[in-house]
Design a protein around this motif. Structure first.
Motif, PDB file in Angstrom:
ATOM      1  N   UNK A   7     -77.753  -1.526 -28.306  1.00 50.08           N
ATOM      2  CA  UNK A   7     -78.870  -1.057 -29.118  1.00 50.08           C
ATOM      3  C   UNK A   7     -80.193  -1.500 -28.513  1.00 50.08           C
ATOM      4  N   UNK A   8     -80.284  -2.774 -28.132  1.00 44.06           N
ATOM      5  CA  UNK A   8     -81.536  -3.292 -27.590  1.00 44.06           C
ATOM      6  C   UNK A   8     -81.861  -2.708 -26.223  1.00 44.06           C
ATOM      7  N   UNK A   9     -80.868  -2.662 -25.326  1.00 39.95           N
ATOM      8  CA  UNK A   9     -81.104  -2.148 -23.977  1.00 39.95           C
ATOM      9  C   UNK A   9     -81.435  -0.653 -24.002  1.00 39.95           C
ATOM     10  N   UNK A  10     -80.660   0.115 -24.737  1.00 40.04           N
ATOM     11  CA  UNK A  10     -80.876   1.560 -24.746  1.00 40.04           C
ATOM     12  C   UNK A  10     -82.203   1.926 -25.400  1.00 40.04           C
ATOM     13  N   UNK A  40     -87.217  15.248 -32.916  1.00 43.73           N
ATOM     14  CA  UNK A  40     -86.780  15.987 -34.095  1.00 43.73           C
ATOM     15  C   UNK A  40     -86.508  15.128 -35.315  1.00 43.73           C
ATOM     16  N   UNK A  41     -86.116  13.873 -35.097  1.00 42.71           N
ATOM     17  CA  UNK A  41     -85.771  13.061 -36.256  1.00 42.71           C
ATOM     18  C   UNK A  41     -85.829  11.578 -35.918  1.00 42.71           C
ATOM     19  N   UNK A  42     -86.308  10.779 -36.846  1.00 40.86           N
ATOM     20  CA  UNK A  42     -86.183   9.322 -36.807  1.00 40.86           C
ATOM     21  C   UNK A  42     -85.940   8.885 -38.239  1.00 40.86           C
ATOM     22  N   UNK A  43     -84.696   8.571 -38.526  1.00 38.71           N
ATOM     23  CA  UNK A  43     -84.292   8.230 -39.883  1.00 38.71           C
ATOM     24  C   UNK A  43     -83.517   6.924 -39.858  1.00 38.71           C
ATOM     25  N   UNK A  44     -83.959   5.961 -40.658  1.00 33.89           N
ATOM     26  CA  UNK A  44     -83.320   4.650 -40.704  1.00 33.89           C
ATOM     27  C   UNK A  44     -83.029   4.307 -42.166  1.00 33.89           C
ATOM     28  N   UNK A  45     -81.765   4.202 -42.506  1.00 35.61           N
ATOM     29  CA  UNK A  45     -81.359   3.913 -43.880  1.00 35.61           C
ATOM     30  C   UNK A  45     -81.252   2.401 -44.117  1.00 35.61           C
ATOM     31  N   UNK A  46     -80.958   2.051 -45.341  1.00 42.35           N
ATOM     32  CA  UNK A  46     -80.825   0.649 -45.725  1.00 42.35           C
ATOM     33  C   UNK A  46     -79.582   0.030 -45.079  1.00 42.35           C
ATOM     34  N   UNK A  47     -79.507  -1.285 -45.006  1.00 42.99           N
ATOM     35  CA  UNK A  47     -78.312  -1.946 -44.452  1.00 42.99           C
ATOM     36  C   UNK A  47     -77.082  -1.698 -45.309  1.00 42.99           C
ATOM     37  N   UNK A  48     -75.920  -1.877 -44.706  1.00 43.38           N
ATOM     38  CA  UNK A  48     -74.649  -1.733 -45.407  1.00 43.38           C
ATOM     39  C   UNK A  48     -74.326  -2.996 -46.197  1.00 43.38           C
ATOM     40  N   UNK A  49     -73.507  -2.850 -47.196  1.00 46.42           N
ATOM     41  CA  UNK A  49     -73.009  -4.002 -47.943  1.00 46.42           C
ATOM     42  C   UNK A  49     -71.604  -4.344 -47.454  1.00 46.42           C
ATOM     43  N   UNK A  50     -71.178  -5.561 -47.722  1.00 43.76           N
ATOM     44  CA  UNK A  50     -69.824  -5.976 -47.341  1.00 43.76           C
ATOM     45  C   UNK A  50     -68.780  -5.087 -48.016  1.00 43.76           C
ATOM     46  N   UNK A  80     -85.340  -6.251 -34.488  1.00 42.22           N
ATOM     47  CA  UNK A  80     -85.046  -4.881 -34.879  1.00 42.22           C
ATOM     48  C   UNK A  80     -86.324  -4.056 -34.980  1.00 42.22           C
ATOM     49  N   UNK A  81     -87.414  -4.676 -35.387  1.00 40.34           N
ATOM     50  CA  UNK A  81     -88.700  -3.979 -35.426  1.00 40.34           C
ATOM     51  C   UNK A  81     -89.088  -3.510 -34.034  1.00 40.34           C
ATOM     52  N   UNK A  82     -88.777  -4.317 -33.030  1.00 39.89           N
ATOM     53  CA  UNK A  82     -89.087  -3.940 -31.653  1.00 39.89           C
ATOM     54  C   UNK A  82     -88.277  -2.722 -31.233  1.00 39.89           C
ATOM     55  N   UNK A  83     -87.033  -2.636 -31.669  1.00 42.74           N
ATOM     56  CA  UNK A  83     -86.205  -1.457 -31.389  1.00 42.74           C
ATOM     57  C   UNK A  83     -86.871  -0.208 -31.953  1.00 42.74           C
ATOM     58  N   UNK A  84     -87.299  -0.274 -33.213  1.00 35.65           N
ATOM     59  CA  UNK A  84     -87.931   0.869 -33.862  1.00 35.65           C
ATOM     60  C   UNK A  84     -89.247   1.218 -33.166  1.00 35.65           C
ATOM     61  N   UNK A 134     -75.030  -4.456 -41.104  1.00 36.43           N
ATOM     62  CA  UNK A 134     -75.400  -5.319 -42.228  1.00 36.43           C
ATOM     63  C   UNK A 134     -76.859  -5.777 -42.151  1.00 36.43           C
ATOM     64  N   UNK A 135     -77.329  -6.068 -40.945  1.00 38.49           N
ATOM     65  CA  UNK A 135     -78.662  -6.664 -40.801  1.00 38.49           C
ATOM     66  C   UNK A 135     -79.766  -5.666 -40.488  1.00 38.49           C
ATOM     67  N   UNK A 136     -79.383  -4.432 -40.116  1.00 36.82           N
ATOM     68  CA  UNK A 136     -80.402  -3.447 -39.743  1.00 36.82           C
ATOM     69  C   UNK A 136     -80.260  -2.161 -40.562  1.00 36.82           C
ATOM     70  N   UNK A 137     -79.234  -1.373 -40.291  1.00 35.63           N
ATOM     71  CA  UNK A 137     -79.104  -0.096 -40.984  1.00 35.63           C
ATOM     72  C   UNK A 137     -77.675   0.433 -40.909  1.00 35.63           C
TER      73      UNK A 137
END
Length: 222
Positions: free
Chosen positions: A177-180, A31-41, A9-13, A64-67
């Motif tokens: 996500x990874x390819x794009x 214009x924007x790069x915003x990454x929030x905390x992961x979701x909970x179950x 995921x760091x590589x994506x960012x 769950x594992x990224x944002x």
């Protein structure tokens, strides 16, 4: 649920920042790069109950594992134009949010029920059995095909006969996500990412010749 390492995921960012810097060097706007905390179950369960179906596993894994909420956009300068067949590329856009999934799917269902209700019609049928995760801004959507068990291809939903309608962009959301990200999230309108989908190969290909031309023009190293 399969896990993806934090490093991936760091590589994506890193890719997002790399393309944003390249666009700004050419006079464009990131214009924007915003990454929030992961979701909970618990949060996922609430959203699923409101949508009325389960979130596809590959999307759920990223939430769950990224944002649970991401916004990333860039725009080329108005006077800049890539050479053909990349001449219609003007921006990059990746955005999703756990909460927005409710709205996106309500809106997508509106198109499906009111404009494309005929499951027997090949064009209409593409709008059925889909889970929208990003609105394009022109009435189109990026979505996950949930009509076949065990498969989750990312597809494009066009409301006006777009060339990308129904095309599979990636085998699942995680791969999308990874390819794009390797293409700076170019798009999301179909005419912007279609140059990176080769007839001889399924899905977008960040290693194709058009991708090499795109990155060379931006000064981004593959």
């Amino acid at each position: 649920m399969p896990m993806v390492s934090t490093m991936e995921y760091c590589k994506v960012v890193e890719n997002w920042k790399l393309f944003a810097d390249a666009v700004k060097k050419l006079g464009g706007e990131a214009s924007v790069l915003s990454i929030h905390e992961p979701a909970t179950e618990a949060e996922l369960t609430i959203v699923e109950s409101k949508i009325g179906c389960q979130i596809p596993p590959s999307l759920k894994e990223v939430l769950i594992n990224f944002s649970k909420k991401v916004e990333f956009r860039w725009f080329m300068p108005d006077d800049y134009e890539f050479e053909s067949p990349l001449s219609e590329i003007f921006s990059g856009d990746r955005h999703w949010s756990l909460e927005w999934l409710i709205q996106f799917n309500e809106e997508k269902n509106g198109w499906k029920d009111e404009v494309f209700p005929n499951i027997e019609d090949p064009y209409d049928a593409v709008w059925h059995g889909k889970f929208a995760f990003q609105e394009v801004g022109n009435g189109d959507y990026l979505a996950i095909d949930i009509s076949q068990a065990g498969k989750e291809p990312v597809v494009y939903l066009s409301h006006d006969d777009g060339d990308g309608h129904g095309i599979e962009i990636a085998k699942n959301f995680k791969e999308f996500l990874f390819l794009s990200s390797r293409l700076g999230c170019v798009g999301a309108e179909d005419w912007q990412w279609l140059p990176f989908v080769e007839e001889s190969q399924a899905y977008i290909n960040p290693d194709c010749e058009n991708a090499k031309k795109f990155m060379l023009a931006l000064g981004v190293k593959a």
